[in-house]
Design a protein around this motif. Structure first.
Motif, PDB file in Angstrom:
ATOM      1  N   THR A 146       0.882  -1.102  -0.037  1.00  0.00           N
ATOM      2  CA  THR A 146       0.070  -0.173   0.005  1.00  0.00           C
ATOM      3  C   THR A 146       0.922   1.525  -0.148  1.00  0.00           C
ATOM      4  OG1 THR A 146      -0.174   0.322   2.306  1.00  0.00           O
ATOM      5  CG2 THR A 146      -1.670  -1.292   1.365  1.00  0.00           C
ATOM      6  N   PRO A 147       0.363   2.328   0.000  1.00  0.00           N
ATOM      7  CA  PRO A 147       1.234   3.537  -0.177  1.00  0.00           C
ATOM      8  C   PRO A 147       1.799   3.806   1.372  1.00  0.00           C
ATOM      9  CG  PRO A 147      -1.070   4.107  -0.962  1.00  0.00           C
ATOM     10  CD  PRO A 147      -1.132   2.692  -0.425  1.00  0.00           C
ATOM     11  N   ARG A 148       1.462   3.134   2.363  1.00  0.00           N
ATOM     12  CA  ARG A 148       2.201   3.258   3.697  1.00  0.00           C
ATOM     13  C   ARG A 148       2.965   1.898   3.903  1.00  0.00           C
ATOM     14  NH1 ARG A 148      -0.992   7.067   6.841  1.00  0.00           N
ATOM     15  NH2 ARG A 148      -2.576   7.777   5.187  1.00  0.00           N
TER      16      ARG A 148
END
Length: 166
Positions: free
Chosen positions: A38-40
């Motif tokens: 994910t982006p994180r």
């Protein structure tokens, strides 16, 4: 530190397969390591928290303070059946996302079908499960189901998974 996700939070759009590596055993097999990103955060392998209601836990052997266990459970129990169905959807979604023409004539080994037999095998260190003895019963146990990748042999393919006690 390990990060885990819940089965109902899984999103196939976040799954990526790394280029294939060749496995020596079985001959001519390929293994595609899975990454959940994910982006994180990026996870490899992808770990899921699952709460199985077991009926019997049996120790098989002890090797260097690692224990091999079989956990039997009623696959039709509502909690267990829900886990199996969630995992069946995840497995189907992953396999559909990475289906290619070379897999069409191969037999798919469906890991979720194995869960309907009501048996999982795991290993963990003795101190993780204090007081757990052979053939003991539990009301509920938390496990981690790891999806490590996708394997492909000349005749079949499927998800590579393993269980661990949480």
């Amino acid at each position: 530190m390990s990060f885990l996700i819940y089965l109902d939070q899984f999103n196939t759009n976040n799954v990526y397969l790394e280029p294939a590596t060749v496995n020596a055993i079985p001959h001519d097999a390929k293994f595609y390591r899975i990454t959940y990103s994910t982006p994180r955060i990026s996870l490899n392998p992808v770990g899921f928290v699952i709460h199985i209601v077991p009926t019997k836990v049996t120790q098989h052997y002890n090797n260097n303070n690692n224990h091999k266990w079989s956990i039997q459970f009623d696959a039709s129990h509502p909690a267990n059946a829900g886990i199996i169905e969630h995992f069946r959807k995840i497995e189907t979604d992953i396999m559909n996302k990475f289906m290619h023409s070379g897999l069409v004539d191969k037999r798919q080994c469906v890991f979720a079908n194995n869960l309907t037999e009501g048996l999982i095998k795991t290993d963990y260190e003795a101190e993780v499960m204090p007081g757990l003895s052979s053939s003991s019963s539990l009301s509920e146990s938390q496990f981690v189901l790891y999806i490590t990748g996708v394997w492909e042999s000349p005749t079949e393919y499927g998800l590579s998974c393993r269980f661990a006690k949480w």
